[in-house]
Design an enzyme around this catalytic site. Structure first.
Site, mmCIF file in Angstrom:
data_model
loop_
_atom_site.group_PDB
_atom_site.id
_atom_site.type_symbol
_atom_site.label_atom_id
_atom_site.label_comp_id
_atom_site.label_asym_id
_atom_site.label_seq_id
_atom_site.Cartn_x
_atom_site.Cartn_y
_atom_site.Cartn_z
ATOM 1 N N GLU A 1 10.039 17.009 14.281
ATOM 2 C CA GLU A 1 10.461 16.712 12.905
ATOM 3 C C GLU A 1 9.683 17.598 11.939
ATOM 4 O OE1 GLU A 1 11.508 12.787 10.314
ATOM 5 O OE2 GLU A 1 9.524 12.838 11.213
ATOM 6 N N GLU B 1 10.560 2.061 10.203
ATOM 7 C CA GLU B 1 11.528 3.151 10.054
ATOM 8 C C GLU B 1 10.731 4.435 10.175
ATOM 9 O OE1 GLU B 1 13.956 5.586 6.792
ATOM 10 O OE2 GLU B 1 13.716 3.452 6.333
ATOM 11 N N LYS C 1 0.849 -1.188 0.000
ATOM 12 C CA LYS C 1 0.000 0.000 0.000
ATOM 13 C C LYS C 1 0.886 1.240 0.000
ATOM 14 C CE LYS C 1 -1.668 2.926 2.700
ATOM 15 N NZ LYS C 1 -1.788 4.151 1.853
ATOM 16 N N CYS D 1 14.223 11.018 5.925
ATOM 17 C CA CYS D 1 14.254 10.649 7.334
ATOM 18 C C CYS D 1 15.638 10.803 7.943
ATOM 19 C CB CYS D 1 13.747 9.221 7.513
ATOM 20 S SG CYS D 1 14.632 8.010 6.521
#
Length: 517
Positions: A398, A267, A192, A301
């Site tokens: 973040e 992750e 997905k 990331c």
């Protein structure tokens, strides 16, 4: 941001007409199909937020069809020899390389990433398949573990159908990073992709089908996280879920998979420090700092989104960062000269823009950037915050854009304290010419991956992953097989040991080893 005619624009126009005009469908059991409900959603171009493509909107029914197809295909795929899986994965890599330009253009069109980086991302996708292709023959290998009276040996076996949920930043490359080891291990896949960047997942499915991957081994279902994603993480036929994305979403997936005891690999987010000591090669450090936050639109990331600079060089070094940030070329992602393109989606654009006001409110200085670019699309200027403290939201949260927060430190102990004082722990970067300090600092840094005197340079056999709120598990090398495979031990008696006897009228002699487990 004026668009001049170049080959990338011409190819993009052609692909819009030939590839995107018909919309994106699911790929289930070797067939391209619409959603069972008939529902669709729209994906838009981040350049101007205009309509890009109509996408099938998957739900529980579509995920169930895909999971069942993956389950059925697994019964045969798990028996396919490693040499045949190697041949198949190399064929996939060949086709990726042949279509690399098409992949790169569509990826730029869909995500806003600069074409200069997407060409490399497509190539890395092929490298991922080749890397795991060559490991497929040994994927099931275990160890010989002899013991007195026994021959013990271990083997690895594929866990079964797995769910792969990939993010919207560099989606093609990150999809290959998950799917290639799963296939090499003998697993089947339900993929997905992120709803904000669904296009390249269709190309990957086409390529794998053209390579001859058996029907049902790879399945693709488009849709939203709260419907298709949730259904995938809860489905009883899916034995594990590999996810790349936000930490909050990872928490949701863990809860959703709890009832079926799903294995998870995450992750997740990061607020990665790059620490610059005053004895470092400052020219090289400058290049690395600028590259690792402003490349890929800052939507990576492993970006070094906090730069910790020793106070004696802080003013000079941050001034040099600001100068470089102001000179970065922002514009059309299909222009080869562009270094930073538009952010992927208006919601993400608004999130990044909100931190400019937060920085001012918290008392930081916007030394460069901090503005929107143009009247349309999701363009922002590469931004540097100076005069920041580690307790500010711009240092703790973040942002996931081309935004860097610069914080001064006094000495090594202060730098380590600041570096570790966040909830994340994905990557860290250290610049110093003191070898002893480099080792000492790296050992103390709370991060899953650390580069010394370098930007992020990936070596595929090494473990990739984070600690704390940045994830669970490791990708890379055989570390991926630890997730996609079960380890089984087999003990063969040599006939020399004595089994304790019960029911013979005398107390049995039982050894400690016989009562374990």
């Amino acid at each position: 941001m004026t668009q001049t005619l170049n080959p990338n624009h011409a190819l993009a126009a052609q692909l819009r007409d030939t590839r995107l005009s018909a919309g994106l469908r699911h790929f289930i059991g070797g067939q391209w199909v619409d959603s069972a409900s008939g529902e669709t959603f729209e994906a838009h171009s981040p350049v101007d937020n205009s309509f890009l493509v109509q996408v099938a909107r998957g739900d529980d029914t579509d995920i169930d069809r895909a999971a069942q197809a993956a389950h059925d295909a697994f019964q045969n795929w798990k028996e396919v020899g490693g040499a045949e899986r190697r041949r198949m994965l190399h064929r996939i890599a060949d086709l990726i390389e042949q279509r690399a330009q098409e992949i790169a253009v569509l990826e730029s069109l869909d995500t806003g990433q600069a074409i200069r980086f997407m060409k490399s991302a497509a190539t890395r996708g092929a490298e991922n398949f080749r890397f795991y292709a060559d490991r497929a023959p040994a994927a099931q290998d275990g160890q010989s573990l002899p013991a007195p009276g026994f021959l013990n040996y271990s083997i690895r076996q594929p866990i079964g159908p797995v769910g792969v949920i990939t993010p919207w930043n560099t989606p093609f490359m990150l999809s290959t990073w998950k799917i290639a080891p799963a296939l090499a291990a003998g697993c089947t896949v339900v993929h997905k992709p992120a709803e904000w960047s669904p296009v390249s997942a269709t190309l990957l499915a086409e390529i794998m089908d053209e390579a001859g991957l058996p029907k049902g081994v790879h399945n693709l279902v488009h849709g939203f996280g709260e419907s298709a994603g949730r259904s995938l993480t809860e489905h009883p036929l899916i034995k594990a879920v590999a996810f790349v994305g936000e930490t909050t979403t990872g928490s949701h997936i863990m809860r959703q998979g709890a009832d079926t005891l799903k294995r998870v690999h995450f992750e997740l987010g990061g607020k990665n420090p790059v620490v610059v000591f005053d004895d470092a090669d400052l020219d090289k450090a400058l290049d690395a700092v600028v590259f690792m936050i402003y490349s890929l639109n800052g939507e990576r990331c492993t970006s070094s989104s906090r730069v910790l600079v020793q106070e004696g060089i802080y003013d000079e070094f941050t001034a040099r960062i600001a100068e470089r940030a102001r000179n970065i070329r922002v514009g059309d992602p299909l222009d080869p000269d562009t270094e930073v393109g538009p952010l992927v989606h208006p919601r993400h654009f608004d999130k990044v823009m909100s931190y400019f006001d937060k920085a001012r409110e918290e008392g930081a200085t916007i030394a460069a950037g901090g503005e929107r670019v143009g009247e349309q699309g999701n363009f922002v200027t590469p931004t540097l915050f100076t005069g920041a403290r580690n307790d500010m939201s711009i240092a703790q949260e973040e942002i996931f854009g081309p935004v860097l927060t610069a914080i001064p430190f006094t000495d090594e102990a202060d730098a380590l304290r600041l570096a570790n004082d966040v909830k994340y722990g994905l990557a860290g970067y250290l610049w110093t010419n003191d070898l002893t300090r480099a080792h000492r600092f790296a050992h103390g840094l709370e991060a899953g991956m650390i580069w010394v005197n370098s930007e992020n340079v990936r070596h595929l056999p090494t473990p990739f992953g984070g600690v704390k709120n940045s994830g669970i598990g490791r990708d890379g090398g055989d570390y991926s097989f630890e997730f996609y495979m079960e380890t089984k031990n087999i003990a063969i008696s040599l006939g020399t040991h004595k089994t304790a006897r019960l029911g013979v009228g005398q107390p049995p002699k039982v050894t400690p080893k016989e009562v374990e487990g």
